[in-house]
Design a protein around this motif. Structure first.
Motif, PDB file in Angstrom:
ATOM      1  N   GLY A 100     -18.975 -61.416  30.467  1.00  0.00           N
ATOM      2  CA  GLY A 100     -18.429 -61.562  29.417  1.00  0.00           C
ATOM      3  C   GLY A 100     -17.947 -60.019  28.897  1.00  0.00           C
ATOM      4  O   GLY A 100     -16.908 -59.981  27.990  1.00  0.00           O
ATOM      5  N   ILE A 101     -18.580 -58.998  29.405  1.00  0.00           N
ATOM      6  CA  ILE A 101     -18.077 -57.699  28.870  1.00  0.00           C
ATOM      7  C   ILE A 101     -16.977 -57.278  29.917  1.00  0.00           C
ATOM      8  O   ILE A 101     -17.093 -57.627  31.033  1.00  0.00           O
ATOM      9  CB  ILE A 101     -19.278 -56.929  29.198  1.00  0.00           C
ATOM     10  CG1 ILE A 101     -20.344 -56.990  28.117  1.00  0.00           C
ATOM     11  CG2 ILE A 101     -18.756 -55.243  29.028  1.00  0.00           C
ATOM     12  CD1 ILE A 101     -21.696 -56.155  28.035  1.00  0.00           C
ATOM     13  N   THR A 102     -16.168 -56.449  29.358  1.00  0.00           N
ATOM     14  CA  THR A 102     -15.084 -56.030  30.095  1.00  0.00           C
ATOM     15  C   THR A 102     -14.860 -54.470  29.786  1.00  0.00           C
ATOM     16  O   THR A 102     -15.578 -54.084  28.808  1.00  0.00           O
ATOM     17  CB  THR A 102     -13.772 -56.698  29.872  1.00  0.00           C
ATOM     18  OG1 THR A 102     -13.287 -56.432  28.564  1.00  0.00           O
ATOM     19  CG2 THR A 102     -13.582 -58.145  30.418  1.00  0.00           C
ATOM     20  N   GLY A 103     -14.120 -53.727  30.684  1.00  0.00           N
ATOM     21  CA  GLY A 103     -14.211 -52.213  30.404  1.00  0.00           C
ATOM     22  C   GLY A 103     -15.290 -51.803  31.019  1.00  0.00           C
ATOM     23  O   GLY A 103     -15.624 -50.400  30.416  1.00  0.00           O
ATOM     24  N   LEU A 104     -16.146 -52.206  31.827  1.00  0.00           N
ATOM     25  CA  LEU A 104     -17.319 -51.413  32.472  1.00  0.00           C
ATOM     26  C   LEU A 104     -17.118 -51.804  34.133  1.00  0.00           C
ATOM     27  O   LEU A 104     -16.823 -52.686  34.604  1.00  0.00           O
ATOM     28  CB  LEU A 104     -18.576 -52.358  32.088  1.00  0.00           C
ATOM     29  CG  LEU A 104     -19.911 -52.009  32.419  1.00  0.00           C
ATOM     30  CD1 LEU A 104     -20.301 -50.613  32.147  1.00  0.00           C
ATOM     31  CD2 LEU A 104     -20.882 -53.165  32.307  1.00  0.00           C
ATOM     32  N   ALA A 105     -17.634 -50.733  34.644  1.00  0.00           N
ATOM     33  CA  ALA A 105     -17.838 -50.957  36.294  1.00  0.00           C
ATOM     34  C   ALA A 105     -19.180 -50.287  36.674  1.00  0.00           C
ATOM     35  O   ALA A 105     -19.687 -49.161  36.095  1.00  0.00           O
ATOM     36  CB  ALA A 105     -16.410 -49.974  36.823  1.00  0.00           C
ATOM     37  N   VAL A 106     -19.580 -50.881  37.912  1.00  0.00           N
ATOM     38  CA  VAL A 106     -20.898 -50.421  38.138  1.00  0.00           C
ATOM     39  C   VAL A 106     -21.009 -50.268  39.558  1.00  0.00           C
ATOM     40  O   VAL A 106     -20.359 -51.211  40.467  1.00  0.00           O
ATOM     41  CB  VAL A 106     -22.069 -51.585  37.555  1.00  0.00           C
ATOM     42  CG1 VAL A 106     -23.413 -51.219  38.143  1.00  0.00           C
ATOM     43  CG2 VAL A 106     -21.788 -52.117  36.280  1.00  0.00           C
ATOM     44  N   ALA A 107     -21.579 -49.183  40.249  1.00  0.00           N
ATOM     45  CA  ALA A 107     -21.387 -48.751  41.526  1.00  0.00           C
ATOM     46  C   ALA A 107     -22.978 -49.264  41.911  1.00  0.00           C
ATOM     47  O   ALA A 107     -23.934 -48.988  41.371  1.00  0.00           O
ATOM     48  CB  ALA A 107     -21.466 -47.396  41.581  1.00  0.00           C
TER      49      ALA A 107
END
Length: 160
Positions: A100-107
């Motif tokens: 539901g969260i956007t604008g986040l990226a996780v390596a």
């Protein structure tokens, strides 16, 4: 001579480097309607371009179809599709934490899906690239299950 022909034939059937898993994947929670994504996504692409082909890959978990105008059924279908894709990449836990969260990226490390670092809009492409380089080192040389040294930069999952 037969040995050389056999060796050559076996080399032809080895998986190519292009089809191998990248060392790390960037799981990108994104949507077309997300203003933070419009800033973060080009920075991610720029940062990734500084790496050898195949070492880093971006996986978009796109929730564009789950916007405010979507029906509950449409939202559920989009989230189910994102969860299925995340499961394929061994990161279903991220959907459960950040769904539901956007604008986040996780390596994450490709071998275990272990979280290595997070990226958000305020970061420059250079900041992202530097953190990706550290993540790559962790994935290549760190002990599985103990690689999350950059984890402190990841936001707390929302409380439900």
């Amino acid at each position: 001579m037969r040995y050389i022909v056999s060796l050559f034939a076996s080399l032809l059937y080895l998986p190519s480097a292009l089809s191998a898993e990248p060392t790390i994947k960037i799981i990108n929670f994104t949507a077309d309607w997300c203003p933070n994504c419009q800033i973060l996504n080009p920075r991610l692409d720029e940062a990734i371009s500084g790496f050898a082909t195949g070492s880093v890959a971006r996986v978009a978990l796109d929730t564009t179809g789950a916007g405010r105008s979507a029906s509950p059924l449409e939202r559920a279908a989009v989230r189910t599709e994102a969860l299925e894709q995340a499961t394929h990449h061994q990161v279903a836990y991220l959907c459960n934490q950040y769904g539901g969260i956007t604008g986040l990226a996780v390596a994450v490390s490709s071998d275990t899906g272990e979280r290595l670092a997070c990226f958000m809009r305020p970061m420059t492409a250079d900041d992202i690239e530097a953190r990706l380089r550290l993540s790559l080192q962790l994935a290549e040389h760190g002990k599985p299950g103990q690689r999350g040294a950059l984890d402190q930069h990841c936001p707390e999952p929302p409380r439900g």
